[in-house]
Design a protein around this motif. Structure first.
Motif, PDB file in Angstrom:
ATOM      1  N   UNK A 192     108.970  56.118 101.509  1.00 27.10           N
ATOM      2  CA  UNK A 192     107.564  55.761 101.358  1.00 27.10           C
ATOM      3  C   UNK A 192     106.976  56.486 100.157  1.00 27.10           C
ATOM      4  N   UNK A 193     105.974  55.864  99.563  1.00 28.96           N
ATOM      5  CA  UNK A 193     105.138  56.528  98.569  1.00 28.96           C
ATOM      6  C   UNK A 193     103.722  56.012  98.709  1.00 28.96           C
ATOM      7  N   UNK A 194     102.760  56.855  98.407  1.00 24.60           N
ATOM      8  CA  UNK A 194     101.420  56.324  98.218  1.00 24.60           C
ATOM      9  C   UNK A 194     101.484  55.276  97.110  1.00 24.60           C
ATOM     10  N   UNK A 195     100.655  54.259  97.234  1.00 28.38           N
ATOM     11  CA  UNK A 195     100.644  53.197  96.220  1.00 28.38           C
ATOM     12  C   UNK A 195     100.186  53.780  94.882  1.00 28.38           C
ATOM     13  N   UNK A 196     100.795  53.278  93.815  1.00 28.18           N
ATOM     14  CA  UNK A 196     100.499  53.788  92.473  1.00 28.18           C
ATOM     15  C   UNK A 196      99.283  53.089  91.876  1.00 28.18           C
ATOM     16  N   UNK A 197      98.251  52.935  92.661  1.00 27.48           N
ATOM     17  CA  UNK A 197      97.025  52.280  92.219  1.00 27.48           C
ATOM     18  C   UNK A 197      96.176  53.230  91.372  1.00 27.48           C
ATOM     19  N   UNK A 198      95.252  52.653  90.622  1.00 29.26           N
ATOM     20  CA  UNK A 198      94.342  53.473  89.829  1.00 29.26           C
ATOM     21  C   UNK A 198      93.516  54.394  90.722  1.00 29.26           C
ATOM     22  N   UNK A 199      93.063  53.875  91.873  1.00 28.28           N
ATOM     23  CA  UNK A 199      92.260  54.701  92.777  1.00 28.28           C
ATOM     24  C   UNK A 199      93.048  55.925  93.234  1.00 28.28           C
ATOM     25  N   UNK A 201      95.621  57.386  91.832  1.00 30.07           N
ATOM     26  CA  UNK A 201      95.924  58.330  90.759  1.00 30.07           C
ATOM     27  C   UNK A 201      94.657  59.010  90.244  1.00 30.07           C
ATOM     28  N   UNK A 202      93.537  58.274  90.200  1.00 28.37           N
ATOM     29  CA  UNK A 202      92.276  58.888  89.755  1.00 28.37           C
ATOM     30  C   UNK A 202      91.805  59.970  90.710  1.00 28.37           C
ATOM     31  N   UNK A 203      92.033  59.769  92.008  1.00 31.43           N
ATOM     32  CA  UNK A 203      91.600  60.751  93.009  1.00 31.43           C
ATOM     33  C   UNK A 203      92.640  61.845  93.230  1.00 31.43           C
ATOM     34  N   UNK A 204      93.775  61.728  92.533  1.00 28.16           N
ATOM     35  CA  UNK A 204      94.875  62.704  92.634  1.00 28.16           C
ATOM     36  C   UNK A 204      95.548  62.671  93.999  1.00 28.16           C
ATOM     37  N   UNK A 205      95.295  61.632  94.767  1.00 28.47           N
ATOM     38  CA  UNK A 205      96.069  61.436  95.995  1.00 28.47           C
ATOM     39  C   UNK A 205      97.542  61.272  95.635  1.00 28.47           C
ATOM     40  N   UNK A 206      97.776  60.598  94.507  1.00 24.46           N
ATOM     41  CA  UNK A 206      99.124  60.448  93.965  1.00 24.46           C
ATOM     42  C   UNK A 206      99.112  60.896  92.515  1.00 24.46           C
ATOM     43  N   UNK A 207      99.951  61.859  92.194  1.00 21.79           N
ATOM     44  CA  UNK A 207     100.110  62.297  90.811  1.00 21.79           C
ATOM     45  C   UNK A 207     101.425  61.743  90.263  1.00 21.79           C
ATOM     46  N   UNK A 208     101.561  61.665  88.935  1.00 22.42           N
ATOM     47  CA  UNK A 208     102.853  61.241  88.384  1.00 22.42           C
ATOM     48  C   UNK A 208     104.011  62.104  88.880  1.00 22.42           C
ATOM     49  N   UNK A 209     103.758  63.377  89.054  1.00 16.35           N
ATOM     50  CA  UNK A 209     104.816  64.274  89.536  1.00 16.35           C
ATOM     51  C   UNK A 209     105.232  63.930  90.959  1.00 16.35           C
ATOM     52  N   UNK A 210     104.266  63.602  91.812  1.00 16.90           N
ATOM     53  CA  UNK A 210     104.581  63.198  93.183  1.00 16.90           C
ATOM     54  C   UNK A 210     105.392  61.903  93.196  1.00 16.90           C
ATOM     55  N   UNK A 211     105.001  60.973  92.330  1.00 14.25           N
ATOM     56  CA  UNK A 211     105.701  59.691  92.252  1.00 14.25           C
ATOM     57  C   UNK A 211     107.126  59.902  91.759  1.00 14.25           C
ATOM     58  N   UNK A 212     107.275  60.723  90.741  1.00 14.18           N
ATOM     59  CA  UNK A 212     108.599  60.992  90.199  1.00 14.18           C
ATOM     60  C   UNK A 212     109.489  61.700  91.211  1.00 14.18           C
ATOM     61  N   UNK A 213     108.907  62.524  92.057  1.00 14.29           N
ATOM     62  CA  UNK A 213     109.692  63.204  93.084  1.00 14.29           C
ATOM     63  C   UNK A 213     110.354  62.199  94.027  1.00 14.29           C
ATOM     64  N   UNK A 214     109.631  61.142  94.376  1.00 15.47           N
ATOM     65  CA  UNK A 214     110.210  60.107  95.231  1.00 15.47           C
ATOM     66  C   UNK A 214     111.372  59.421  94.518  1.00 15.47           C
ATOM     67  N   UNK A 215     111.202  59.114  93.245  1.00 19.59           N
ATOM     68  CA  UNK A 215     112.274  58.452  92.512  1.00 19.59           C
ATOM     69  C   UNK A 215     113.477  59.378  92.313  1.00 19.59           C
ATOM     70  N   UNK A 216     113.242  60.654  92.201  1.00 21.39           N
ATOM     71  CA  UNK A 216     114.367  61.581  92.123  1.00 21.39           C
ATOM     72  C   UNK A 216     115.177  61.539  93.420  1.00 21.39           C
ATOM     73  N   UNK A 217     114.490  61.460  94.544  1.00 22.04           N
ATOM     74  CA  UNK A 217     115.182  61.347  95.839  1.00 22.04           C
ATOM     75  C   UNK A 217     115.958  60.035  95.934  1.00 22.04           C
TER      76      UNK A 217
END
Length: 223
Positions: A192-199, A201-217
């Motif tokens: 699972x990941x939080x959706x990579x929506x503008x909302x 990412x703007x609210x920092x619910x999802x950061x690029x680093x968090x998203x990349x961590x999922x892809x590393x897994x």
């Protein structure tokens, strides 16, 4: 996995008639923007994909305009940049379906194939579109990982797999072992990941680093 015999095709017709509210919205967009795609958006990627990314639905000025998942909006900017960083794509993403971008080991689809008003499909629309997701999963013989972007994509995927939500709760970077059945004798794992929506990412619910961590897994699973 639930049987997909009621709809053996993994892609909806562009003018899919199954959800009246979505059809009406599509017609309204066609009248206002006749040069847009304005239809059920097909999956994008490789038929021998090892990773299936499941989003929510096309964005009205994104995939509904361009005809390719996550193409033409902020969510796609982050998703495709991340795929490139992990060597899961070739070519340069340029927000256009004819930009020459190719995915490697990956296919991208949506839980709901047509754009919903306010980006909010109803439960009935999600259920109606689910056979396409079922057929899409069944049509990927090399599938090893499913990534659900957001809770709606997660819930629909879990339902597609015939599993109970309480046993597979949504959470960012959660990993789920899918039990085998008569269709998926070697089932994929699911992330699972939080959706990579503008909302998000703007609210920092999802950061690029968090998203990349999922892809590393995910890449660790492939290796």
């Amino acid at each position: 996995m639930k049987n997909s015999s009621s709809n053996p095709e993994p892609e909806a017709k562009k003018d899919c008639p199954l959800c009246p509210r979505l059809v009406d919205y599509r017609h309204a967009n066609q009248a206002e923007h006749p040069d847009w795609f304005n239809g059920a958006v097909p999956s994008f990627g490789q038929e021998d994909a090892e990773v299936l990314i499941v989003g929510l639905a096309p964005g009205v000025t994104g995939a509904n305009r361009t005809g390719r998942p996550f193409t033409g909006d902020w969510a796609g900017d982050l998703l495709y940049a991340t795929l490139a960083k992990f060597n899961l794509s070739d070519g340069q993403y340029d927000c256009r379906p004819d930009d020459g971008l190719n995915l490697k080991k990956v296919m991208i689809t949506n839980a709901v194939r047509c754009v919903p008003p306010q980006n909010k499909p109803t439960p009935a629309e999600i259920k109606t579109c689910r056979p396409f997701l079922t057929a899409r999963i069944n049509a990927l013989p090399q599938l090893k990982v499913i990534l659900a972007l957001g809770k709606i994509a997660h819930d629909s995927t879990i339902a597609t797999l015939g599993l109970r939500l309480k046993d597979f709760p949504f959470g960012h970077a959660n990993r789920h072992d899918i039990p085998p059945d008569d269709v998926l004798t070697r089932p994929p794992v699911m992330f699972d990941s939080y959706h990579c929506s503008r909302y998000n990412t703007n609210t920092r619910r999802l950061t690029p680093e968090m998203f990349e961590d999922v892809f590393a897994k995910i890449c660790a699973e492939l290796d």
